[in-house]
Write a protein that holds these residues in place. Structure first.
Motif: not given
Length: 120
Positions: A90-91, A94, A97, A99
């Motif tokens: 997830l990191k 994110e 960009g 996500g």
């Protein structure tokens, strides 16, 4: 020498999408396997959900393989969505960009703040 391992398994789905689960590392060792196996899945069903809850590691090669998979799916009129995304992935999504692209319905395009150009 310790090489990465990636396993892919297809699950039965009640919905309109094919569901496949990935387990292990998505890295430069396994990216070719990921591209090959998921290309076959997209050929069989253009709408794909990838359960990545058992992915233990992802580097830029793994992320690139996901982006390439998504491109093939979009070109075929389909989509790719990630499910069960662990915190480390997830990191990465994110920071990159990506996500909204992989965690929504699979239809969103990445924002292009400096005008139209294709980074992927």
């Amino acid at each position: 020498m310790n090489h990465s391992v990636l396993r892919l398994s297809v699950r039965e789905s009640d919905g309109p999408r094919l569901v496949a689960a990935l387990a292990g590392a998505m890295d430069w060792h396994t990216a070719p396997q990921l591209r090959e196996e998921t290309t076959r899945l997209i050929a069989a069903d253009r709408r794909l959900v990838l359960d990545v809850s058992a992915v233990t590691f992802c580097d830029s090669s793994g992320l690139s393989a996901l982006v390439q998979l998504r491109r093939r799916a979009l070109d075929a009129g389909g989509s790719v969505v990630l499910a069960g995304v662990p915190a480390h992935l997830l990191k990465l999504l994110e920071i990159s960009g990506l996500g909204p692209v992989f965690l929504g319905d699979g239809a969103e395009e990445p924002e292009e703040p400096d005008g139209p150009h294709d980074l992927w």
